[in-house]
Design an enzyme around this catalytic site. Structure first.
Site, PDB file in Angstrom:
ATOM      1  N   LYS A  42     -87.767 -47.562 -45.029  1.00  0.00           N
ATOM      2  CA  LYS A  42     -88.732 -47.940 -44.083  1.00  0.00           C
ATOM      3  C   LYS A  42     -90.694 -47.362 -44.382  1.00  0.00           C
ATOM      4  O   LYS A  42     -91.005 -48.224 -43.378  1.00  0.00           O
ATOM      5  CB  LYS A  42     -88.253 -47.802 -42.727  1.00  0.00           C
ATOM      6  CG  LYS A  42     -86.881 -48.512 -42.598  1.00  0.00           C
ATOM      7  CD  LYS A  42     -86.376 -48.326 -41.579  1.00  0.00           C
ATOM      8  CE  LYS A  42     -84.673 -47.800 -41.450  1.00  0.00           C
ATOM      9  NZ  LYS A  42     -83.924 -47.805 -40.177  1.00  0.00           N
ATOM     10  N   GLY A  43     -90.448 -46.184 -45.261  1.00  0.00           N
ATOM     11  CA  GLY A  43     -91.605 -45.492 -44.434  1.00  0.00           C
ATOM     12  C   GLY A  43     -92.861 -46.012 -44.717  1.00  0.00           C
ATOM     13  O   GLY A  43     -93.978 -45.387 -44.438  1.00  0.00           O
ATOM     14  N   GLU A  98     -95.293 -46.404 -51.712  1.00  0.00           N
ATOM     15  CA  GLU A  98     -94.099 -45.687 -50.931  1.00  0.00           C
ATOM     16  C   GLU A  98     -95.183 -44.609 -50.046  1.00  0.00           C
ATOM     17  O   GLU A  98     -96.004 -44.332 -49.981  1.00  0.00           O
ATOM     18  CB  GLU A  98     -94.296 -43.975 -52.284  1.00  0.00           C
ATOM     19  CG  GLU A  98     -93.244 -44.056 -51.896  1.00  0.00           C
ATOM     20  CD  GLU A  98     -91.151 -44.160 -51.225  1.00  0.00           C
ATOM     21  OE1 GLU A  98     -91.629 -44.782 -49.869  1.00  0.00           O
ATOM     22  OE2 GLU A  98     -90.224 -43.738 -51.976  1.00  0.00           O
ATOM     23  N   ASP A  99     -94.084 -43.939 -49.606  1.00  0.00           N
ATOM     24  CA  ASP A  99     -94.497 -43.166 -48.421  1.00  0.00           C
ATOM     25  C   ASP A  99     -95.302 -42.128 -48.657  1.00  0.00           C
ATOM     26  O   ASP A  99     -96.779 -41.615 -48.496  1.00  0.00           O
ATOM     27  CB  ASP A  99     -94.195 -43.272 -46.394  1.00  0.00           C
ATOM     28  CG  ASP A  99     -92.623 -42.221 -47.195  1.00  0.00           C
ATOM     29  OD1 ASP A  99     -92.252 -42.201 -47.806  1.00  0.00           O
ATOM     30  OD2 ASP A  99     -91.966 -42.528 -45.383  1.00  0.00           O
ATOM     31  N   ASP A 102     -92.666 -36.301 -52.303  1.00  0.00           N
ATOM     32  CA  ASP A 102     -92.140 -34.832 -52.182  1.00  0.00           C
ATOM     33  C   ASP A 102     -91.449 -33.923 -52.889  1.00  0.00           C
ATOM     34  O   ASP A 102     -92.139 -33.743 -54.042  1.00  0.00           O
ATOM     35  CB  ASP A 102     -91.361 -34.928 -51.028  1.00  0.00           C
ATOM     36  CG  ASP A 102     -90.910 -33.500 -50.780  1.00  0.00           C
ATOM     37  OD1 ASP A 102     -91.781 -32.978 -50.485  1.00  0.00           O
ATOM     38  OD2 ASP A 102     -89.825 -32.881 -49.657  1.00  0.00           O
ATOM     39  N   LYS A 130     -97.382 -34.430 -51.719  1.00  0.00           N
ATOM     40  CA  LYS A 130     -97.197 -32.742 -51.427  1.00  0.00           C
ATOM     41  C   LYS A 130     -96.665 -32.453 -52.812  1.00  0.00           C
ATOM     42  O   LYS A 130     -95.141 -31.688 -53.127  1.00  0.00           O
ATOM     43  CB  LYS A 130     -95.863 -31.833 -50.536  1.00  0.00           C
ATOM     44  CG  LYS A 130     -96.540 -33.225 -49.520  1.00  0.00           C
ATOM     45  CD  LYS A 130     -95.069 -32.459 -48.201  1.00  0.00           C
ATOM     46  CE  LYS A 130     -94.289 -33.045 -47.155  1.00  0.00           C
ATOM     47  NZ  LYS A 130     -92.817 -32.676 -46.240  1.00  0.00           N
ATOM     48  N   PHE A 151     -93.774 -31.246 -42.971  1.00  0.00           N
ATOM     49  CA  PHE A 151     -92.957 -31.837 -42.545  1.00  0.00           C
ATOM     50  C   PHE A 151     -94.465 -33.087 -41.421  1.00  0.00           C
ATOM     51  O   PHE A 151     -94.252 -32.460 -40.136  1.00  0.00           O
ATOM     52  CB  PHE A 151     -92.280 -31.783 -41.778  1.00  0.00           C
ATOM     53  CG  PHE A 151     -91.281 -32.497 -42.317  1.00  0.00           C
ATOM     54  CD1 PHE A 151     -90.441 -33.581 -43.286  1.00  0.00           C
ATOM     55  CD2 PHE A 151     -91.062 -34.118 -41.121  1.00  0.00           C
ATOM     56  CE1 PHE A 151     -89.764 -34.094 -43.622  1.00  0.00           C
ATOM     57  CE2 PHE A 151     -90.000 -34.836 -41.064  1.00  0.00           C
ATOM     58  CZ  PHE A 151     -89.270 -35.041 -42.935  1.00  0.00           C
ATOM     59  N   ASP A 158     -91.238 -40.586 -40.579  1.00  0.00           N
ATOM     60  CA  ASP A 158     -90.307 -40.270 -39.354  1.00  0.00           C
ATOM     61  C   ASP A 158     -89.603 -39.489 -39.937  1.00  0.00           C
ATOM     62  O   ASP A 158     -89.592 -38.768 -40.989  1.00  0.00           O
ATOM     63  CB  ASP A 158     -88.972 -41.622 -39.267  1.00  0.00           C
ATOM     64  CG  ASP A 158     -88.294 -41.576 -40.773  1.00  0.00           C
ATOM     65  OD1 ASP A 158     -88.502 -40.954 -42.172  1.00  0.00           O
ATOM     66  OD2 ASP A 158     -86.705 -40.968 -40.247  1.00  0.00           O
ATOM     67  N   ARG A 164     -92.544 -43.290 -36.330  1.00  0.00           N
ATOM     68  CA  ARG A 164     -92.859 -43.996 -37.273  1.00  0.00           C
ATOM     69  C   ARG A 164     -94.029 -44.924 -36.900  1.00  0.00           C
ATOM     70  O   ARG A 164     -95.183 -45.536 -37.031  1.00  0.00           O
ATOM     71  CB  ARG A 164     -91.477 -45.526 -37.238  1.00  0.00           C
ATOM     72  CG  ARG A 164     -90.321 -44.487 -38.536  1.00  0.00           C
ATOM     73  CD  ARG A 164     -89.850 -45.633 -39.418  1.00  0.00           C
ATOM     74  NE  ARG A 164     -89.015 -44.991 -39.847  1.00  0.00           N
ATOM     75  CZ  ARG A 164     -88.274 -44.641 -40.608  1.00  0.00           C
ATOM     76  NH1 ARG A 164     -89.536 -44.344 -41.961  1.00  0.00           N
ATOM     77  NH2 ARG A 164     -87.699 -44.667 -41.723  1.00  0.00           N
TER      78      ARG A 164
HETATM   79  P1  IMP Z   1     -88.310 -37.073 -52.723  1.00  0.00           P
HETATM   80  O1  IMP Z   1     -87.662 -37.461 -53.311  1.00  0.00           O
HETATM   81  O2  IMP Z   1     -88.260 -35.465 -52.106  1.00  0.00           O
HETATM   82  O3  IMP Z   1     -89.765 -37.434 -52.777  1.00  0.00           O
HETATM   83  O4  IMP Z   1     -88.655 -37.264 -50.771  1.00  0.00           O
HETATM   84  C1  IMP Z   1     -89.175 -38.482 -50.672  1.00  0.00           C
HETATM   85  C2  IMP Z   1     -89.157 -39.189 -48.981  1.00  0.00           C
HETATM   86  O5  IMP Z   1     -88.769 -38.523 -48.216  1.00  0.00           O
HETATM   87  C3  IMP Z   1     -90.400 -40.148 -48.738  1.00  0.00           C
HETATM   88  O6  IMP Z   1     -89.492 -41.539 -49.017  1.00  0.00           O
HETATM   89  C4  IMP Z   1     -89.747 -39.908 -47.242  1.00  0.00           C
HETATM   90  O7  IMP Z   1     -88.936 -41.072 -46.838  1.00  0.00           O
HETATM   91  C5  IMP Z   1     -88.878 -38.813 -46.579  1.00  0.00           C
HETATM   92  N1  IMP Z   1     -90.385 -37.408 -46.839  1.00  0.00           N
HETATM   93  C6  IMP Z   1     -90.662 -35.749 -47.857  1.00  0.00           C
HETATM   94  N2  IMP Z   1     -91.706 -35.339 -47.019  1.00  0.00           N
HETATM   95  C7  IMP Z   1     -91.900 -36.106 -45.850  1.00  0.00           C
HETATM   96  C8  IMP Z   1     -92.600 -36.075 -44.485  1.00  0.00           C
HETATM   97  O8  IMP Z   1     -93.346 -34.774 -44.320  1.00  0.00           O
HETATM   98  N3  IMP Z   1     -92.251 -36.398 -43.933  1.00  0.00           N
HETATM   99  C9  IMP Z   1     -91.092 -37.871 -43.372  1.00  0.00           C
HETATM  100  N4  IMP Z   1     -91.131 -38.074 -44.357  1.00  0.00           N
HETATM  101  C10 IMP Z   1     -91.361 -37.414 -45.343  1.00  0.00           C
HETATM  102 MG    MG Z   2     -88.058 -41.581 -44.641  1.00  0.00          MG
END
Ligand code: IMP
Ligand code: MG
Length: 180
Positions: A42-43, A98-99, A102, A130, A151, A158, A164
Site C-alpha cells: 500500500k506504501g 514503490e515507496d 531499503d 536508503k 525509519f 507506514d 500513511r
Molecule cells: P526492502 O525489501 O528491505 O527493500 O523493504 C522495502 C519495504 O519495506 C518498503 O516497500 C516498505 O514497505 C518497507 N520499509 C522500508 N523502510 C521503511 C521506512 O523507513 N519506513 C516505512 N516503510 C519502510
Molecule cells: Mg510497508
C-alpha cells in the site's frame, strides 16, 4: 500523532517538487512507448496518485500487493503475492512504482517474478532510497530522494499500518518501535 514524529524530512512542498521532477523525467523517457505503471500496495499509493498526474503521456495503471513476511521494521526476501495484476504484461513498458528501497529484497524478488512475464521493458521508480541498508542487488532508474538509515513514515509509508495519511514525511521516534 505528530508527537510520534522526531523530525520532518520532506514537507508537502518538497514532495510535490520531487514528484513533478520524476513525472517530467518519465514523460521524456517514455514518449512513444506503451507505459504501464504498477503501484506496489500500500506504501506507494500517495506517490502513484500524484506521479501519474505529472506524466503527460497516455498510460495505464495497475496495482499489486505483496507481503515480504517481515516483522517490525525489517522485511524478509520471501515475497508472496497477495494481490496480482489484472492484466498480462506482454508488450508493456512496465514501470514499478514503490515507496522505498531499503534492503532491496522485496524489489529484487518482484523483478524476478515480473520479468518472467515478458514485459517489453521493466524499470523501477522509487520515491525514496536508503542505500546504506542495501543487501540485494537492485537498480532503480528513477529515485525521488536518498534518505538516511532511519525509519520514516508519512505520504503512504507506514509503521504498523499507521501514519500513511501524514501529508509530509518524517522520522518516527525510535521509542515507538523499540521494545516491540
Ligand atoms: P526492502 O525489501 O528491505 O527493500 O523493504 C522495502 C519495504 O519495506 C518498503 O516497500 C516498505 O514497505 C518497507 N520499509 C522500508 N523502510 C521503511 C521506512 O523507513 N519506513 C516505512 N516503510 C519502510
Ligand atoms: Mg510497508
Amino acid at each position: 500523532m505528530t508527537n510520534d514524529i522526531q523530525s520532518v524530512l520532506f514537507s508537502q512542498e518538497d514532495l510535490e517538487k520531487i514528484v513533478s521532477r520524476l513525472g517530467a523525467q518519465i514523460t521524456e523517457d517514455y514518449k512513444g512507448k506503451n507505459l504501464l505503471l504498477v503501484s506496489i500496495l500500500k506504501g506507494s499509493i500517495a506517490i502513484m496518485s500524484d506521479l501519474m498526474r505529472h506524466i503527460d503521456l497516455p498510460c495505464r495503471i495497475d496495482f499489486m500487493a505483496v507481503s515480504s513476511y517481515g516483522s517490525g521494521i525489517n522485511s524478509s526476501g520471501n515475497v508472496k503475492i497477495i494481490k496480482d495484476l489484472d492484466i498480462s504484461l506482454e508488450g508493456y513498458d512496465l514501470l514499478i512504482v514503490e515507496d522505498i528501497l531499503d534492503s532491496g529484497r522485496t524489489l529484487n524478488s518482484l523483478m524476478e517474478i515480473l520479468s518472467t512475464r515478458k514485459p517489453r521493458s521493466i524499470e523501477i521508480c522509487t520515491l525514496f532510497d536508503k542505500p546504506e541498508r542495501r543487501e540485494a542487488d537492485v537498480y532503480a532508474k528513477y529515485i525521488g530522494a536518498e534518505v538516511p538509515d532511519a525509519f520514516i513514515v508519512g505520504y503512504g509509508l507506514d509503521y504498523d499500518e499507521k501514519y500513511r495519511n501524514l501529508p509530509y514525511v518524517g522520522v518516527l521516534k525510535p521509542e515507538i518501535y523499540e521494545n516491540k
